[in-house]
Design an enzyme around this catalytic site. Structure first.
Site, PDB file in Angstrom:
ATOM      1  N   ASP A 117      -0.815   1.880   1.129  1.00 58.09           N
ATOM      2  CA  ASP A 117       0.330   2.675   0.691  1.00 58.09           C
ATOM      3  C   ASP A 117       0.568   2.424  -0.794  1.00 58.09           C
ATOM      4  OD1 ASP A 117       2.659   4.166   0.566  1.00 58.09           O
ATOM      5  OD2 ASP A 117       3.893   2.685   1.588  1.00 58.09           O
ATOM      6  N   LYS A 158      -3.147   6.428   0.968  1.00 58.17           N
ATOM      7  CA  LYS A 158      -2.213   7.464   0.497  1.00 58.17           C
ATOM      8  C   LYS A 158      -2.481   7.747  -0.971  1.00 58.17           C
ATOM      9  CE  LYS A 158       1.389   6.101   3.695  1.00 58.17           C
ATOM     10  NZ  LYS A 158       2.804   5.761   3.856  1.00 58.17           N
ATOM     11  N   TRP A 186       4.345   9.733   6.221  1.00 57.59           N
ATOM     12  CA  TRP A 186       4.496   8.544   7.064  1.00 57.59           C
ATOM     13  C   TRP A 186       3.552   8.688   8.249  1.00 57.59           C
ATOM     14  CZ3 TRP A 186       6.030   3.879   6.160  1.00 57.59           C
ATOM     15  CH2 TRP A 186       6.120   2.987   7.230  1.00 57.59           C
ATOM     16  N   ILE A 187       2.698   7.708   8.407  1.00 60.33           N
ATOM     17  CA  ILE A 187       1.701   7.776   9.472  1.00 60.33           C
ATOM     18  C   ILE A 187       2.190   6.954  10.661  1.00 60.33           C
ATOM     19  CG2 ILE A 187      -0.728   7.390  10.061  1.00 60.33           C
ATOM     20  CD1 ILE A 187      -1.064   7.203   6.838  1.00 60.33           C
ATOM     21  N   TRP A 191      -0.379   2.054  18.179  1.00 62.93           N
ATOM     22  CA  TRP A 191       0.054   0.719  18.611  1.00 62.93           C
ATOM     23  C   TRP A 191       1.515   0.439  18.290  1.00 62.93           C
ATOM     24  CZ3 TRP A 191      -4.385   1.453  15.594  1.00 62.93           C
ATOM     25  CH2 TRP A 191      -4.209   1.371  14.211  1.00 62.93           C
TER      26      TRP A 191
HETATM   27  P1  5GP Z   1       1.383  -1.436   0.938  1.00 66.63           P
HETATM   28  O1  5GP Z   1       2.576  -0.725   0.348  1.00 66.63           O
HETATM   29  O2  5GP Z   1       1.364  -2.867   0.571  1.00 66.63           O
HETATM   30  O3  5GP Z   1       0.088  -0.722   0.622  1.00 66.63           O
HETATM   31  O4  5GP Z   1       1.560  -1.343   2.529  1.00 66.63           O
HETATM   32  C1  5GP Z   1       2.305  -2.310   3.196  1.00 66.63           C
HETATM   33  C2  5GP Z   1       2.395  -2.094   4.651  1.00 66.63           C
HETATM   34  O5  5GP Z   1       3.418  -1.113   4.889  1.00 66.63           O
HETATM   35  C3  5GP Z   1       1.191  -1.555   5.381  1.00 66.63           C
HETATM   36  O6  5GP Z   1       0.233  -2.526   5.723  1.00 66.63           O
HETATM   37  C4  5GP Z   1       1.851  -0.994   6.623  1.00 66.63           C
HETATM   38  O7  5GP Z   1       2.096  -2.008   7.564  1.00 66.63           O
HETATM   39  C5  5GP Z   1       3.170  -0.472   6.085  1.00 66.63           C
HETATM   40  N1  5GP Z   1       3.063   0.977   5.862  1.00 66.63           N
HETATM   41  C6  5GP Z   1       2.982   1.628   4.688  1.00 66.63           C
HETATM   42  N2  5GP Z   1       2.909   2.966   4.867  1.00 66.63           N
HETATM   43  C7  5GP Z   1       2.899   3.157   6.212  1.00 66.63           C
HETATM   44  C8  5GP Z   1       2.820   4.328   7.039  1.00 66.63           C
HETATM   45  O8  5GP Z   1       2.713   5.477   6.605  1.00 66.63           O
HETATM   46  N3  5GP Z   1       2.870   4.121   8.381  1.00 66.63           N
HETATM   47  C9  5GP Z   1       2.986   2.883   8.922  1.00 66.63           C
HETATM   48  N4  5GP Z   1       3.032   2.796  10.246  1.00 66.63           N
HETATM   49  N5  5GP Z   1       3.061   1.760   8.186  1.00 66.63           N
HETATM   50  C10 5GP Z   1       3.013   1.894   6.840  1.00 66.63           C
END
Ligand code: 5GP
Length: 215
Positions: A117, A158, A186-187, A191
């Site tokens: 993300d 993303k 938002w995915i 699980w």
């Molecule tokens: P980062 O911002 O460090 O790349 O992502 C951190 C964490 O936020 C991811 O590992 C995930 O657990 C959660 N996250 C970020 N975007 C999404 C999304 O679209 N869906 C879900 N389920 N979790 C997300």
């Protein structure tokens, strides 16, 4: 409202199936490190598609990272934590099964997570893992050519401005791999669902309306 996309277990399975041969042809990992909790299921499925005839199953190690940032509490000096920019370790490599860190020197290690993300988590994971294995390489007196190679595989990247960064050589060598690149949506992963039938129904409905989740 943020657009939501629903990814089913079958979607995840097929993305892993598609990725297996590509990962084997470019990176041949000897160990996977799954970032918990979202990386666990993809890493386990991916392992089935990285298994080569007569070869061993690739071991999977788990690390736990969570993302917080400290903000001054609205009513005073106490700090509250909200999802943001500071990563905390909740679990790290299990050296009782891996043996000493020296065993990872010179290896190809694939870091697996479900989604990239803001990239903050992956940035932290790569930097910290590199620090540990580099210290071991130096202790062993080995040259730079023996550096451990890290790769990354995520189900979804993303396409947005990232807060974290990854090593240039990893990006240039194609060791950063995402099964799908999506917009800033938002995915919803299976699980996380508390009602999997409803989750699958929403995924099927989106597909029927021409919004396939895994395309
Ligand atoms: P980062 O911002 O460090 O790349 O992502 C951190 C964490 O936020 C991811 O590992 C995930 O657990 C959660 N996250 C970020 N975007 C999404 C999304 O679209 N869906 C879900 N389920 N979790 C997300």
């Amino acid at each position: 409202m943020v657009e939501k996309i629903y990814v089913t277990y079958n979607d995840v399975h097929k993305l892993c199936q598609e990725a297996g041969p590509k990962i084997l042809s470019t990176f041949q990992p000897q160990l996977m490190i799954a970032i918990g909790g979202g990386g666990y299921v993809p890493a386990r499925i991916l392992r089935s598609f990285l298994k080569q005839e007569g070869g061993p199953n690739i071991p999977i190690q788990a690390i736990g990272l969570s993302l917080y940032e400290s903000l001054p509490h609205i009513t005073g000096s106490t700090e509250v934590e909200v999802p943001g920019t500071k990563v905390t370790r909740t679990q790290w490599l299990d050296l009782s099964s891996l043996g000493q860190m020296e065993n990872l020197v010179g290896k190809n290690i694939l870091i697996v997570d479900e989604v990239d993300d803001t990239r903050t988590t992956l940035d932290y994971a790569v930097k910290e893992l590199e620090k540990d294995v580099e210290a071991a390489r130096i202790r062993m007196g080995l040259p730079e050519s023996e550096k451990t190679k890290f790769g990354i595989w995520v189900l979804h990247n993303k396409d947005k401005a990232k807060k974290g960064s990854l090593p240039t050589d990893m990006m240039e060598d194609g060791r950063y791999m995402a099964a799908r690149t999506v917009g800033d949506v938002w995915i919803c992963y299976p699980w996380e669902a508390t009602d999997i039938d409803e989750h699958d129904r929403l995924a099927a409905e989106a597909r029927k309306n021409g919004n396939p989740t895994s395309a």
